[in-house]
Every structure is written in structure tokens, then in C-alpha cells.
Design an enzyme around this catalytic site. Structure first.
Site, PDB file in Angstrom:
ATOM      1  N   ARG A   1      -1.610  -5.797   6.699  1.00 16.22           N
ATOM      2  CA  ARG A   1      -1.389  -6.553   7.966  1.00 16.22           C
ATOM      3  C   ARG A   1      -3.116  -7.158   8.372  1.00 16.22           C
ATOM      4  NH1 ARG A   1       1.342  -4.619  13.148  1.00 16.22           N
ATOM      5  NH2 ARG A   1       0.622  -2.612  12.632  1.00 16.22           N
TER       6      ARG A   1
ATOM      7  N   ARG B   1       4.820  -5.640  10.347  1.00 10.65           N
ATOM      8  CA  ARG B   1       5.190  -4.911   8.864  1.00 10.65           C
ATOM      9  C   ARG B   1       5.985  -5.951   8.387  1.00 10.65           C
ATOM     10  NH1 ARG B   1       4.071  -0.815  12.663  1.00 10.65           N
ATOM     11  NH2 ARG B   1       2.664   0.266  12.713  1.00 10.65           N
TER      12      ARG B   1
ATOM     13  N   THR C   1       3.365   2.451   2.277  1.00 12.54           N
ATOM     14  CA  THR C   1       3.397   1.304   2.341  1.00 12.54           C
ATOM     15  C   THR C   1       3.883   0.626   2.866  1.00 12.54           C
ATOM     16  OG1 THR C   1       3.275   1.164  -0.655  1.00 12.54           O
ATOM     17  CG2 THR C   1       3.571  -0.865   0.577  1.00 12.54           C
ATOM     18  N   ASN C   2       4.444  -0.370   3.723  1.00 11.24           N
ATOM     19  CA  ASN C   2       5.133  -1.299   5.167  1.00 11.24           C
ATOM     20  C   ASN C   2       5.246  -2.536   4.229  1.00 11.24           C
ATOM     21  OD1 ASN C   2       4.427   0.252   7.327  1.00 11.24           O
ATOM     22  ND2 ASN C   2       2.049  -0.890   7.258  1.00 11.24           N
TER      23      ASN C   2
ATOM     24  N   GLY D   1      -2.572   2.338  -5.664  1.00 12.38           N
ATOM     25  CA  GLY D   1      -3.195   2.210  -5.068  1.00 12.38           C
ATOM     26  C   GLY D   1      -4.422   2.910  -3.805  1.00 12.38           C
TER      27      GLY D   1
ATOM     28  N   HIS E   1       9.575   2.809  11.910  1.00 12.33           N
ATOM     29  CA  HIS E   1       7.757   2.874  11.466  1.00 12.33           C
ATOM     30  C   HIS E   1       7.213   0.729  11.683  1.00 12.33           C
ATOM     31  CE1 HIS E   1       3.337   3.474  11.478  1.00 12.33           C
ATOM     32  NE2 HIS E   1       3.360   2.666  10.111  1.00 12.33           N
TER      33      HIS E   1
ATOM     34  N   GLY F   1      -6.979   0.910  -2.401  1.00  9.97           N
ATOM     35  CA  GLY F   1      -7.316   1.232  -1.459  1.00  9.97           C
ATOM     36  C   GLY F   1      -7.226   1.432  -0.284  1.00  9.97           C
TER      37      GLY F   1
ATOM     38  N   ASP G   1      -4.827   2.205  -9.987  1.00  5.84           N
ATOM     39  CA  ASP G   1      -4.640   0.773  -8.861  1.00  5.84           C
ATOM     40  C   ASP G   1      -4.382  -0.253  -9.849  1.00  5.84           C
ATOM     41  OD1 ASP G   1      -6.060  -0.083  -5.644  1.00  5.84           O
ATOM     42  OD2 ASP G   1      -5.858  -1.838  -7.170  1.00  5.84           O
TER      43      ASP G   1
HETATM   44  P1  NAI Z   1      -5.547  -2.672   0.959  1.00  4.14           P
HETATM   45  O1  NAI Z   1      -5.372  -4.070   0.939  1.00  4.14           O
HETATM   46  O2  NAI Z   1      -7.389  -1.491   1.166  1.00  4.14           O
HETATM   47  O3  NAI Z   1      -4.839  -1.127  -0.873  1.00  4.14           O
HETATM   48  C1  NAI Z   1      -4.085  -1.821  -1.337  1.00  4.14           C
HETATM   49  C2  NAI Z   1      -4.437  -1.361  -2.736  1.00  4.14           C
HETATM   50  O4  NAI Z   1      -3.307  -1.775  -3.369  1.00  4.14           O
HETATM   51  C3  NAI Z   1      -5.494  -2.495  -3.166  1.00  4.14           C
HETATM   52  O5  NAI Z   1      -6.466  -1.653  -4.344  1.00  4.14           O
HETATM   53  C4  NAI Z   1      -4.565  -2.750  -4.478  1.00  4.14           C
HETATM   54  O6  NAI Z   1      -5.352  -2.973  -5.870  1.00  4.14           O
HETATM   55  C5  NAI Z   1      -3.188  -2.464  -4.828  1.00  4.14           C
HETATM   56  N1  NAI Z   1      -2.679  -2.776  -5.555  1.00  4.14           N
HETATM   57  C6  NAI Z   1      -1.829  -3.905  -5.441  1.00  4.14           C
HETATM   58  N2  NAI Z   1      -0.885  -4.340  -6.096  1.00  4.14           N
HETATM   59  C7  NAI Z   1      -0.846  -2.971  -6.747  1.00  4.14           C
HETATM   60  C8  NAI Z   1      -0.459  -3.007  -7.895  1.00  4.14           C
HETATM   61  N3  NAI Z   1       1.255  -3.492  -8.609  1.00  4.14           N
HETATM   62  N4  NAI Z   1       0.171  -1.938  -8.296  1.00  4.14           N
HETATM   63  C9  NAI Z   1      -0.855  -0.221  -8.602  1.00  4.14           C
HETATM   64  N5  NAI Z   1      -2.173  -0.931  -6.939  1.00  4.14           N
HETATM   65  C10 NAI Z   1      -1.825  -2.412  -6.458  1.00  4.14           C
HETATM   66  O7  NAI Z   1      -4.413  -1.359   1.483  1.00  4.14           O
HETATM   67  P2  NAI Z   1      -4.413  -0.064   2.484  1.00  4.14           P
HETATM   68  O8  NAI Z   1      -5.112   0.247   4.069  1.00  4.14           O
HETATM   69  O9  NAI Z   1      -4.677   0.920   2.067  1.00  4.14           O
HETATM   70  O10 NAI Z   1      -2.661  -0.372   3.379  1.00  4.14           O
HETATM   71  C11 NAI Z   1      -2.155  -0.057   2.246  1.00  4.14           C
HETATM   72  C12 NAI Z   1      -0.370  -0.131   2.298  1.00  4.14           C
HETATM   73  O11 NAI Z   1      -0.596   1.346   3.305  1.00  4.14           O
HETATM   74  C13 NAI Z   1       0.040  -1.563   3.836  1.00  4.14           C
HETATM   75  O12 NAI Z   1       0.940  -1.994   2.915  1.00  4.14           O
HETATM   76  C14 NAI Z   1      -0.247  -0.783   4.730  1.00  4.14           C
HETATM   77  O13 NAI Z   1       0.508  -1.799   5.317  1.00  4.14           O
HETATM   78  C15 NAI Z   1      -0.042   0.356   4.288  1.00  4.14           C
HETATM   79  N6  NAI Z   1       0.053   1.177   5.491  1.00  4.14           N
HETATM   80  C16 NAI Z   1       1.238   2.635   6.139  1.00  4.14           C
HETATM   81  C17 NAI Z   1       1.124   2.576   7.261  1.00  4.14           C
HETATM   82  C18 NAI Z   1       1.956   3.947   7.740  1.00  4.14           C
HETATM   83  O14 NAI Z   1       2.141   4.666   8.604  1.00  4.14           O
HETATM   84  N7  NAI Z   1       3.131   4.131   6.787  1.00  4.14           N
HETATM   85  C19 NAI Z   1      -0.186   3.748   7.746  1.00  4.14           C
HETATM   86  C20 NAI Z   1      -1.842   2.425   7.460  1.00  4.14           C
HETATM   87  C21 NAI Z   1      -1.265   1.947   5.824  1.00  4.14           C
END
Ligand code: NAI
Length: 306
Positions: free
Chosen positions: A80, A86, A117-118, A7, A173, A9, A31
Site C-alpha cells: 500500500r 488493502r 500478500t494483500n 518476493g 485483515h 521486498g 523475486d
Molecule cells: P515490497 O514492495 O517491498 O515487496 C514486494 C516484492 O514483490 C518486490 O520485491 C517485487 O519485485 C516482488 N514481486 C512483484 N511481482 C512479483 C512476481 N510476479 N513474482 C515474484 N516477485 C514479485 O512489499 P512488502 O512491503 O514486502 O509487502 C508485500 C506484500 O505483503 C504486500 O501485498 C503487502 O500489502 C503485504 N503485507 C501483508 C501483511 C499481512 O499482515 N498479511 C503485512 C505486511 C505486508
């Protein structure tokens, strides 16, 4: 060493940057979107001569390139939007993390997995189940972030350096996380000696809503700087076998009276992953909260598996 970040992102790319600039490991950023991880990797590499690190950053859409990773960090999936919990992300993200974990394991059978991932605790359970790995090698990142948020709010409230504040947040979380003010200190002094109950409760509530507060401000997604820093701390602790005691989502086998569930607990992290789980003494009310949190994670795991 080599760390794969799945990922590219906000969280994934920021984590790649932190790992590289701290010179911890080479990073493979993967990604599903064509060009995205390659572009980010190239951009980060073009800063290498200025930041002066030796880490190579490779962007790819191909799991073969992740081969031989010591650690795999999974950030792939939806984040989100305002008004979402979440748990709303569950069904879509379940498929994504299971696929990512299975493919990574094929090329890096010795890797330790850190899930971001959440909904975090549910996704971590699914990754553990899908990989069939010993539970020490699969953990989730959330407690370091939630604790760091509480640490920040305590420091802001008292006007002291965050470096002097230690905070502990356990549990799932989500809305049921369990901040433990009794175990929060400023230079060894419990915060219960420094603040009244109303203030502490306000900081605890702000911590519980810490993620949502940022989602609301950004409008386009969630937090990523502090999450990336938190994950990087876990990566560093494992790669350098530092035995730091960090809260992480770990598989429970009777600890805290809970079985067969992933939940945030204090873990000693080292080169084998979760080396041990520390059982801190909880009041009856705290223990009940932890069990409520576990019940909710468990219920969601069942929903995700349906
Ligand atoms: P984002 O939307 O910026 O990035 C997610 C990336 O995953 C995107 O680039 C997308 O193309 C990619 N992706 C989607 N499906 C895919 C697949 N099948 N294979 C490979 N890549 C794929 O989201 P962000 O902000 O980076 O957050 C990512 C995750 O982390 C979310 O679920 C978010 O809720 C979670 N998160 C968890 C935290 C924690 O404390 N555990 C804190 C912050 C975010």
C-alpha cells in the site's frame, strides 16, 4: 528443512533473515527483479559467521530453485501507499499470487503455503483455489500480526511487559477485523477488569488502523518487521510441529456458521498445516461482525475472479 519466500521486498527479505538467524531452515528467496534476491541472499550470507547460524540463503529468479520446499511463503506483490486500502491492490496482486503459487506447487508438491500478500483473505482463497490443495495446507498470515499489535498497545497502555499480555484478533485483515478484548488478558487477568471501555475501544481502533498508521509514517510502503516476525512464528510452529494456537486465515467449512471462505480464526498449527480450527464463543454482535467481514471477503473474491 527448506522454506521458499516468494518476493524479496521488505517483508520477504526480513522474513528470510528471521528464518535464517533463528536457524529454522534453509531459505530460497525468489523475486522477479534480476539481481535483487541474489544480492540480498549474498548480503545475508555474509553475516552468517557473525550471527552464527547454519542456514543457507539462496537468491533466485528461477522457480526450479524452490524445489523440495517444506513451506512456501508468498509475499510477492504491491504494497500500500498512503491513502490506499488493502483492497486497492486486488487485481494486480491476484495475478501475481496465483502465478507464484502454481509455479511453486509444480516444484514442491508437498509444501504448505502461507500467504502474506494483500488483500490477505482474498489472496489466500485464490492460492487455495489455484493450487487445488487440501485447505489445511493453505493459510494466510494476518491474525498473528493484528493480535501482536493489540498486545503491544495493551502493554504500552498499562506499562507492563508485552510478554505478560495475550491478545486475540479474528476476522478479515482489513477495516472489518474483529479484535476480541473479552479474550485479551494480562497474566491471566482479562483486560476488561483492568481498563475502562473508552480506553479499550481506543486500543481496538488503533489495532484496526495499525497497518495504515505505519503506512502513513513511512510514506514509501507498509510495515515489515512485525509482519516478518509474525510469519516466522507460523513457519516455526509448522516446522517444529508445535501445535500452537495462533489466529490465521483458514478455510471455513461451517465453523462460525460460515462456508467456503478464508477468514482469520484461531487455528492449531502443526506439521500438517492447519490441524484444527477452534470455535470460540462469540456474542451476537461479534458473530455479526465476523459474518460482515466474511461477506466482504467473499464479494472481493468474486470481483478478483471476474
Ligand atoms: P515490497 O514492495 O517491498 O515487496 C514486494 C516484492 O514483490 C518486490 O520485491 C517485487 O519485485 C516482488 N514481486 C512483484 N511481482 C512479483 C512476481 N510476479 N513474482 C515474484 N516477485 C514479485 O512489499 P512488502 O512491503 O514486502 O509487502 C508485500 C506484500 O505483503 C504486500 O501485498 C503487502 O500489502 C503485504 N503485507 C501483508 C501483511 C499481512 O499482515 N498479511 C503485512 C505486511 C505486508
Amino acid at each position: 528443512p527448506r522454506v521458499s519466500v516468494i518476493g524479496a521486498g521488505n517483508v520477504g527479505r526480513t522474513l528470510a533473515q528471521r528464518i535464517a538467524e533463528k536457524n529454522l531452515a534453509d531459505v530460497v528467496l525468489l523475486d522477479i527483479v534480476h539481481g535483487l534476491p541474489q544480492g540480498i541472499a549474498l548480503d545475508l550470507m555474509e553475516a552468517q559467521g557473525i550471527e552464527l547460524h547454519d542456514s543457507e540463503i539462496i537468491g533466485t529468479n528461477n522457480y526450479e530453485d524452490t524445489a523440495g520446499s517444506d513451506i512456501v511463503v508468498i509475499t510477492a506483490g504491491l504494497a500500500r501507499k498512503p491513502g490506499m486500502s488493502r483492497d486497492d491492490l486486488m487485481n494486480v496482486n491476484a495475478k501475481i499470487v496465483v502465478e507464484a503459487a502454481t509455479k511453486c506447487l509444480k516444484y514442491s508438491p508437498e509444501a504448505i503455503f502461507i500467504v502474506i500478500t494483500n488483500p490477505l483473505d482474498v489472496m489466500t482463497y485464490l492460492v487455495w483455489q489455484a493450487t487445488g490443495l487440501p485447505p489445511q495446507r493453505v493459510m494466510g498470515m494476518a491474525g498473528v500480526l493484528d493480535s501482536s499489535r493489540l498486545q503491544t498497545f495493551i502493554a504500552m497502555e498499562l506499562g507492563v511487559s508485552t510478554a505478560d499480555v495475550h491478545a486475540m484478533v479474528l476476522g478479515g485483515h482489513g477495516d472489518l477485523m474483529l479484535p476480541l478484548p473479552r479474550y485479551c488478558t494480562v497474566s491471566g487477568v482479562p483486560i476488561t477488569e483492568l481498563m475502562d471501555e473508552i480506553t479499550i475501544n481506543r486500543l481496538v481502533e488503533r489495532t484496526r488502523n495499525g497497518g495504515a498508521e505505519i503506512v502513513k509514517l513511512l510514506q514509501t510502503g507498509g510495515a515489515y518487521y512485525a509482519p516478518a516476525s509474525s510469519a516466522c512464528t507460523m513457519v516455526e510452529t509448522i516446522l517444529r510441529n508445535q501445535s500452537r494456537l495462533l489466529p490465521a486465515a483458514a478455510y471455513l467449512k461451517g465453523e462460525y456458521g460460515l462456508q467456503d471462505v478464508y477468514l482469520g480464526v484461531p487455528c492449531r498449527l502443526g506439521c500438517r498445516g492447519v490441524e484444527s480450527i477452534l470455535e470460540v464463543r462469540l456474542t451476537d454482535a461479534e458473530r455479526l461482525d465476523l459474518h460482515t467481514s466474511a461477506a466482504s471477503v467473499r464479494q472481493n473474491v468474486h470481483l478478483a475472479l471476474d
